[in-house]
Design an enzyme around this catalytic site. Structure first.
Site, PDB file in Angstrom:
ATOM      1  N   TYR A  89       0.833  -1.196   0.000  1.00 34.94           N
ATOM      2  CA  TYR A  89       0.000   0.000   0.000  1.00 34.94           C
ATOM      3  C   TYR A  89       0.867   1.245   0.000  1.00 34.94           C
ATOM      4  CZ  TYR A  89       0.591   0.827   5.096  1.00 34.94           C
ATOM      5  OH  TYR A  89       1.086   1.080   6.348  1.00 34.94           O
ATOM      6  N   ASP A 259      -3.832   1.846  16.062  1.00 39.35           N
ATOM      7  CA  ASP A 259      -3.165   0.560  16.270  1.00 39.35           C
ATOM      8  C   ASP A 259      -2.175   0.658  17.427  1.00 39.35           C
ATOM      9  OD1 ASP A 259      -4.493  -0.230  13.909  1.00 39.35           O
ATOM     10  OD2 ASP A 259      -2.790   0.404  12.674  1.00 39.35           O
TER      11      ASP A 259
END
Length: 309
Positions: A89, A259
């Protein structure tokens, strides 16, 4: 929660982040890996930490596994798939806000639960196992059931199971499929770490309290509802507290903040801190992460924010 070996399950991708003049820097990241990175930084180096996935047999997969090893992260019994490769990505930024372009449809990690015996071996003797809605979303239905069965067995053997629903619509064929899979996951979850806008999008929850109530009704004992720069709601046992985030005046890059919050929270709970204090530590970790570029802040930055240096 008892201290001990931890495992995080999911997909670690190659990350491209722009460094100006059409140049890109390659790193390694992914939601559950970002959380394990923070956990590795913030827990005793003697505690085992493994990233449970599936890898390819290409040079990029080899580099990814070498990067993990260099930073004290193992891969347990994760398989290497002939002819497979990692997902990729690229991050583009508008100020501190980011957007992502993905190439991941045939990544090796989609096969992480194809072999139930290997997966079960990877989850043996764990104090904590962490996974996410993205972990669920990249798997075919049979593999998803393999994963949930392995988590249930690990839980029965004494592991605490932590789960972030982390809803990403583009990864699911329909919201109803995501709802059903996440509901199944909640049945084996001890600690839930949802993000309120995700829950509002998927379930129509009106408030973080509504999210916490729904998850509590599903049987989850410990719930932390994140909400970006707004306070996080912690609900556990007979306790409930709304805890303000740490304000960052000029964030650089918000990639990986949630996260890392999860990693900070779980590290604090492994250290024996109560949920409210664990949220405060997690907020500090997330605030530090948004002040660096990329999803993975240096270990010393995370430790300083957490309060271990």
């Amino acid at each position: 929660m008892k201290a001990g070996n931890v495992a995080s399950i999911g997909e670690c991708m190659l990350e491209l982040s722009g460094i100006g003049d059409d140049a890109w820097r390659m790193g390694h990241a992914g939601d559950t890996f970002n959380t394990l990175w923070a956990l590795r930084a913030l827990t005793d180096p003697g505690q085992g930490a493994d990233y449970v996935s599936a890898f390819g047999d290409d040079p990029f997969s080899a580099a990814q596994m070498a990067f993990m090893k260099e930073n004290g992260i193992g891969t347990a019994a994760s398989p290497a798939i002939d002819g497979a490769r990692p997902g990729l990505y690229a991050i583009t930024l508008d100020g501190a806000e980011r957007s992502f372009t993905y190439w991941r449809s045939d990544s090796a990690a989609r096969r992480l639960a194809d072999d139930p015996a290997r997966l079960a071996k990877s989850l043996e003797n764990r104090a904590l196992v962490y996974f996410s809605g993205i972990t669920l979303a990249i798997l075919e239905e049979t593999a998803r059931h393999n994963l949930l069965a392995a988590l249930s067995a690990a839980q029965a053997s004494g592991a605490t199971i932590a789960f972030d629903p982390n809803y990403r619509p583009r990864l699911w064929p329909a919201p109803s499929v995501a709802q059903a899979a996440i509901d199944e996951a909640l049945a084996v979850t001890d600690i839930a770490l949802p993000t309120f806008p995700d829950e509002q999008m998927l379930h129509g929850d009106a408030t973080p309290e509504a999210t916490a109530g729904r998850l509590s009704s599903a049987g989850v004992a410990e719930i932390i509802v994140k909400d970006g720069a707004a306070p996080a709601l912690a609900v556990w046992g007979d306790g409930s507290e709304s805890i303000a985030a740490v304000t960052v005046e000029a964030p650089v890059d918000t990639t990986g903040a949630g996260d890392s919050f999860n990693g900070g929270y779980l590290a604090a709970r492994l250290a024996g801190l109560e949920p409210a204090e664990a949220v405060r530590r997690a907020h500090r970790v997330a605030a530090a992460v948004v002040q660096v570029r990329g999803a993975l802040a240096p270990f010393d930055v995370l430790r300083k924010a957490f309060g271990t240096t």
